[in-house]
Design a protein around this motif. Sequence first.
Motif, PDB file in Angstrom:
ATOM      1  N   THR A  50       0.806  -1.226   0.000  1.00 39.90           N
ATOM      2  CA  THR A  50       0.000   0.000   0.000  1.00 39.90           C
ATOM      3  C   THR A  50       0.837   1.273   0.000  1.00 39.90           C
ATOM      4  O   THR A  50       0.340   2.339  -0.315  1.00 39.90           O
ATOM      5  N   GLY A  51       2.102   1.168   0.426  1.00 33.86           N
ATOM      6  CA  GLY A  51       2.945   2.350   0.557  1.00 33.86           C
ATOM      7  C   GLY A  51       2.790   3.049   1.893  1.00 33.86           C
ATOM      8  O   GLY A  51       3.334   4.126   2.102  1.00 33.86           O
ATOM      9  N   PRO A  76      -1.125   5.838   2.678  1.00 32.26           N
ATOM     10  CA  PRO A  76      -0.575   5.771   1.320  1.00 32.26           C
ATOM     11  C   PRO A  76      -0.801   7.040   0.498  1.00 32.26           C
ATOM     12  O   PRO A  76       0.030   7.380  -0.329  1.00 32.26           O
TER      13      PRO A  76
END
Length: 125
Positions: A50-51, A76
Amino acid sequence: MSAWHPYGEQLMPVFYERFEQRWGKGTAPFLDPELHEQPLPRAQWINPDTGAAVAVVPIWSEDPQHRSFGVFYLPPAGDIWVLRPGHTAYTDVGQTNTEEQIALRNDAFRKAVNHAKEFIYGAQP
């Protein structure tokens, strides 16, 4: 299985960037205690799917003896959230830390880390 995993390197630069975007230029140096010759514990997790990222970092006020640990979440899509683990403050008197002061610091760190893990993984039985 969760995509979250610990990240043991230096504090990710995105924490600095987002912190200063939200609270102003020059507000983030406390996030990296090594810059201030203050070797204190820190923990980070990232989710490469997802970051997103989570970090537990030492923070202190103008009075260097009053310290605590902050838990920050980077969603994210940007921004930075402060997660509230409750009271994680302790007193640090510098070079002459007693066993009691070290225990208080470690307890505050453990509480913040547990809060971060619960946020990431949910409540564990």
